[in-house]
Scaffold this motif. Structure first.
Motif, PDB file in Angstrom:
ATOM      1  N   MET A 426      98.747  34.290 -51.046  1.00 19.65           N
ATOM      2  CA  MET A 426      99.474  34.310 -49.775  1.00 19.65           C
ATOM      3  C   MET A 426      98.450  34.417 -48.651  1.00 19.65           C
ATOM      4  SD  MET A 426     102.346  37.036 -48.440  1.00 19.65           S
ATOM      5  CE  MET A 426     103.576  36.557 -49.646  1.00 19.65           C
ATOM      6  N   VAL A 427      98.572  33.538 -47.654  1.00 22.75           N
ATOM      7  CA  VAL A 427      97.595  33.498 -46.563  1.00 22.75           C
ATOM      8  C   VAL A 427      98.305  33.642 -45.222  1.00 22.75           C
ATOM      9  CG1 VAL A 427      95.860  32.080 -45.376  1.00 22.75           C
ATOM     10  CG2 VAL A 427      96.020  32.019 -47.875  1.00 22.75           C
ATOM     11  N   GLY A 428      97.819  34.601 -44.401  1.00 23.27           N
ATOM     12  CA  GLY A 428      98.258  34.706 -43.006  1.00 23.27           C
ATOM     13  C   GLY A 428      99.705  35.105 -42.840  1.00 23.27           C
ATOM     14  N   GLY A 429     100.258  34.751 -41.666  1.00 21.44           N
ATOM     15  CA  GLY A 429     101.604  35.165 -41.294  1.00 21.44           C
ATOM     16  C   GLY A 429     101.522  36.256 -40.236  1.00 21.44           C
ATOM     17  N   ARG A 430     102.683  36.639 -39.747  1.00 14.36           N
ATOM     18  CA  ARG A 430     102.716  37.685 -38.710  1.00 14.36           C
ATOM     19  C   ARG A 430     103.918  38.598 -38.915  1.00 14.36           C
ATOM     20  NH1 ARG A 430     107.165  37.249 -35.522  1.00 14.36           N
ATOM     21  NH2 ARG A 430     107.918  35.213 -34.853  1.00 14.36           N
ATOM     22  N   THR A 431     103.852  39.770 -38.278  1.00  9.88           N
ATOM     23  CA  THR A 431     105.054  40.592 -38.188  1.00  9.88           C
ATOM     24  C   THR A 431     105.729  40.261 -36.851  1.00  9.88           C
ATOM     25  OG1 THR A 431     103.632  42.403 -37.459  1.00  9.88           O
ATOM     26  CG2 THR A 431     104.374  42.442 -39.734  1.00  9.88           C
ATOM     27  N   SER A 432     105.096  40.604 -35.707  1.00 14.80           N
ATOM     28  CA  SER A 432     105.668  40.195 -34.414  1.00 14.80           C
ATOM     29  C   SER A 432     104.632  39.349 -33.676  1.00 14.80           C
ATOM     30  CB  SER A 432     106.042  41.420 -33.587  1.00 14.80           C
ATOM     31  OG  SER A 432     104.942  41.820 -32.797  1.00 14.80           O
ATOM     32  N   PRO A 433     105.066  38.552 -32.658  1.00 12.96           N
ATOM     33  CA  PRO A 433     104.129  37.632 -31.988  1.00 12.96           C
ATOM     34  C   PRO A 433     102.995  38.338 -31.262  1.00 12.96           C
ATOM     35  CG  PRO A 433     106.404  37.128 -31.374  1.00 12.96           C
ATOM     36  CD  PRO A 433     106.432  38.401 -32.148  1.00 12.96           C
ATOM     37  N   SER A 434     103.159  39.646 -30.990  1.00 15.02           N
ATOM     38  CA  SER A 434     102.083  40.322 -30.269  1.00 15.02           C
ATOM     39  C   SER A 434     101.114  41.004 -31.230  1.00 15.02           C
ATOM     40  CB  SER A 434     102.667  41.351 -29.302  1.00 15.02           C
ATOM     41  OG  SER A 434     103.578  42.177 -29.993  1.00 15.02           O
ATOM     42  N   ASP A 435     101.477  41.073 -32.528  1.00 22.42           N
ATOM     43  CA  ASP A 435     100.589  41.703 -33.508  1.00 22.42           C
ATOM     44  C   ASP A 435      99.537  40.716 -33.982  1.00 22.42           C
ATOM     45  OD1 ASP A 435     102.081  43.891 -33.317  1.00 22.42           O
ATOM     46  OD2 ASP A 435     102.889  43.885 -35.346  1.00 22.42           O
ATOM     47  N   ALA A 436      98.385  41.263 -34.329  1.00 24.12           N
ATOM     48  CA  ALA A 436      97.378  40.416 -34.968  1.00 24.12           C
ATOM     49  C   ALA A 436      97.990  39.871 -36.257  1.00 24.12           C
ATOM     50  CB  ALA A 436      96.141  41.249 -35.286  1.00 24.12           C
ATOM     51  N   ALA A 437      97.553  38.683 -36.636  1.00 23.49           N
ATOM     52  CA  ALA A 437      98.101  38.085 -37.855  1.00 23.49           C
ATOM     53  C   ALA A 437      97.651  38.887 -39.073  1.00 23.49           C
ATOM     54  CB  ALA A 437      97.628  36.641 -37.953  1.00 23.49           C
ATOM     55  N   LEU A 438      98.254  38.567 -40.212  1.00 23.30           N
ATOM     56  CA  LEU A 438      97.976  39.320 -41.442  1.00 23.30           C
ATOM     57  C   LEU A 438      97.044  38.521 -42.337  1.00 23.30           C
ATOM     58  CD1 LEU A 438     101.731  40.161 -41.933  1.00 23.30           C
ATOM     59  CD2 LEU A 438      99.996  41.737 -41.083  1.00 23.30           C
ATOM     60  N   GLY A 439      96.354  39.222 -43.225  1.00 27.33           N
ATOM     61  CA  GLY A 439      95.359  38.571 -44.084  1.00 27.33           C
ATOM     62  C   GLY A 439      95.944  38.007 -45.366  1.00 27.33           C
TER      63      GLY A 439
END
Length: 681
Positions: A426-439
């Motif tokens: 699984m690569v990337g994605g976000r929780t909310s648009p203002s949060d840094a993306a996920l690893g």
């Protein structure tokens, strides 16, 4: 907003007016528009969502664009008038007066009697407003407030004779240039009454201009959700049935006595009539990630201008028209029938959007993340979902998650790449648009998984802290398998971050050890994009469409071709050219690229399936027939899985937050049989 004469209906319609005033006020507070008067008139309440702010910004901008143009073109006239129909708590008069634009113009506002008297009381009670209006004259009959250049009338718009009498009492002059404004007003009236009003305005005023802003395109999925919303509010949109699009509205005005008429949907207006620096300013005001819903909202609202007796002619929308994309039909070949998979109960966990579905082994589809319905509420989805095909039927398995750790709290717009029968990345994605993306996360599955394991499908999550982590900190990107010198790599391309609205960069990730590897890439670099599609083909990657830096859909297709020393970007030439789109999915089958759904700016239709023949460049659009579905099928933010042996395409999830009309989730997976179009090509 003006409406039907029955008391209860008029109250419902007034409710829509109050709501729009509050939304405009919230947008002004966030800096979308400069308007210090909205807060005084509408009051300040709960802050609205960024999507609603944008929607009301473009509405206010369109009306302002036309009003300013009218005032500019008539500045040499001794006297002009603006007649605002169903004005509600709008602040137009105060804004224009404040900046000195009403030296020879009278503004007259009309709304239901109780709305007019409320507004009159507000104006008298707020010093800042009463000072601008100046001394109030006598209030007779329908006149709730009368200043030198401002009249406020309490009349039901559907009663023309009463309106005419009130305007005479207020001293309106039928011979001077008069601008009529109707912002989401006429559609709440019966068509016979709104038509009569349009005709009356043309017949009774010798030099007249009209600005109409309201909804259109009721028949597509977004249009269905929009109509349902207004019906539930008891505020039926009457215009839509008889005047569903640009052309019918244009004909309506020309047949009712107006000599010129132009119409633009709001995607066209924002693109062609709002200067680029202003577009960029608005796009940067708040963290934003609802592009699909923004563009769909804009394709379902239009601004219309009509004129008669004006010299020179008044055409405020025509000056800016580039090549308009809007209402020209996309020529569609035959249709492909969508059929529901008949697994309502199995599909409960698939009512989501912004998720990812992958075929992790034959007949096993694994879905992760997204936003949807879970535990009776709308939220980021934490539960995984597995569909397993057993004896020709798709069944939902139960997923057990092991070692979830703190890294998994649901994410949107990520990718999942199956690298073997037992693991996926699984690569990337976000929780909310203002949060840094996920690893990145490893997903580990049991080696063998048969239909008997349906009840217990175990997934282990393994956290990854690798040197490649920065490459994964993005969302709305693509991750595609490529081969280089006999080794398997993942090609991560495009997307966006919290600080960069669009990325044009890429990384090669070794599929086993996961370090980033530098592999030479030649050729002209494609412009940055997100929400594009990417498919493995001939050891390289096909990138199609996407949303570019200016939030404009792209129509380009690129092939990252394998060469002796690395890769090379090549443009795929197509004829006819591909209609620009984004938020679609894609699959390759025997030298054909299939693009599924998405969002484009052609408001007269929604994208179905486009087949691009990679040998000849021939591009064919097919419409998806939804007559067998009992719910609107929204094909954006969805996922799709192609089963090549059966030539079956499975569409999973999809939908979105439809402006202020509520959130829509596709009810269950939908199956399309593509054998006809794939053999016929």
């Amino acid at each position: 907003a003006g409406g039907a004469s029955a008391d209860s209906l008029s109250r419902q319609v007034q409710g829509t007016g109050d709501s729009s005033a509050l939304s405009k006020s919230s947008a002004a507070e966030r800096g979308y528009m400069r308007d210090r008067f909205l807060g005084l008139l509408a009051g300040r309440r709960r802050r609205r969502a960024p999507l609603v702010h944008r929607g009301y910004y473009v509405r206010a901008r369109a009306v302002d664009h036309c009003v300013q143009d009218f005032l500019l073109k008539t500045q040499s006239c001794a006297r002009t008038q603006i007649l605002s129909l169903g004005a509600g708590f709008d602040s137009l008069y105060f804004r224009l007066k404040d900046v000195g634009l009403l030296s020879h113009t009278v503004v007259c506002e009309v709304d239901f009697p109780n709305v007019a008297s409320q507004k009159a009381a507000l104006i008298k009670g707020i010093k800042e407003l009463s000072l601008l209006v100046g001394d109030a004259g006598e209030e007779l009959g329908a006149i709730a407030f009368s200043g030198k250049d401002y009249k406020l009338l309490g009349v039901d718009l559907s009663e023309l004779s009463k309106l005419e009498k009130a305007l005479q009492e207020a001293g309106l002059d039928n011979e001077v240039p008069t601008l009529f404004l109707a912002e989401v007003v006429l559609t709440y009236m019966e068509n016979s009454r709104s038509d009569a009003l349009i005709q009356w305005a043309a017949e009774h005023f010798s030099q007249a201009c009209f600005v109409l802003y309201e909804q259109m395109h009721p028949e597509d999925p977004f249009g269905h959700v929009m109509q349902r919303h207004f019906s539930q509010l008891n505020s039926t949109l009457h215009s839509l049935a008889q005047y569903p699009d640009h052309e019918t509205q244009r004909r309506r005005f020309l047949q009712k006595g107006w000599s010129e008429c132009s119409v633009m949907d709001m995607n066209e207006f924002f693109t062609f009539c709002v200067p680029e620096d202003e577009q960029r300013r608005v796009q940067a005001l708040e963290p934003f990630d609802e592009y699909e819903e923004w563009h769909l909202k804009c394709s379902h609202y239009f601004v219309l201008t009509a004129a008669k007796g004006m010299k020179p002619s008044w055409t405020p929308l025509l000056l800016n028209m580039g090549v308009l994309c809007g209402d020209g039909p996309v020529s569609m070949s035959e249709s492909i029938t969508a059929s529901a998979c008949g697994m309502q109960s199995e599909a409960a966990g698939l009512r989501r959007y912004g998720h990812h579905s992958a075929l992790i082994k034959p007949n096993v589809i694994f879905t992760t993340g997204g936003f949807g319905e879970e535990d009776g509420q709308h939220r980021r989805m934490r539960n995984f979902h597995v569909l397993i095909k057993h004896e020709g039927c798709w069944k939902a398995g139960r997923v057990k998650m092991e070692n979830c750790g703190k890294r998994w709290d649901g994410r949107l717009y990520h990718t999942v790449s199956s690298l073997s029968n037992s693991r996926a990345l699984m690569v990337g994605g976000r929780t909310s648009p203002s949060d840094a993306a996920l690893g990145m996360l490893w997903l580990k599955f049991p080696e063998s998984s048969t239909a008997l394991d349906l009840r217990d499908f175990t997934v282990e999550l393994v956290d990854l802290q690798t040197v490649a982590e920065p490459a994964a900190l993005r969302w709305r990107h693509s991750t595609t398998e490529v081969m280089f010198r006999g080794e398997k790599y993942l090609f991560i391309y495009g997307g966006r971050t919290a600080t960069q609205p669009v990325l044009g960069s890429w990384h090669f990730l070794h599929a086993e050890e996961l370090p980033c590897t530098v592999i030479p890439v030649e050729g002209p670099v494609p412009e940055g994009r997100h929400s594009h599609s990417a498919c493995t083909w001939r050891g390289g990657v096909l990138i199609a469409g996407g949303l570019g830096a200016a939030e404009q859909p792209l129509g380009s297709v690129f092939f990252l071709r394998k060469t002796e020393h690395g890769f090379q970007w090549q443009t795929v030439e197509m004829h006819p050219p591909l209609v620009p789109r984004y938020s679609h999915t894609a699959h390759v089958h025997e030298e054909k690229l299939l693009l599924v759904g998405g969002v484009w700016f052609h408001s007269s239709s929604v994208p179905g399936i486009t087949v691009i023949d990679l040998m000849t460049g021939l591009c064919t659009d097919y419409v998806i027939s939804v007559e067998h579905l009992e719910w609107p099928l929204m094909l954006h933010n969805h996922s799709s899985v192609f089963l090549p042996d059966e030539k079956e395409l499975l569409l999973i999830g999809g939908g979105g937050n439809c402006f202020s009309f509520g959130t829509h989730f596709n009810t269950e997976p939908v199956s399309l049989n593509l054998s006809n179009i794939l053999i016929g090509h």
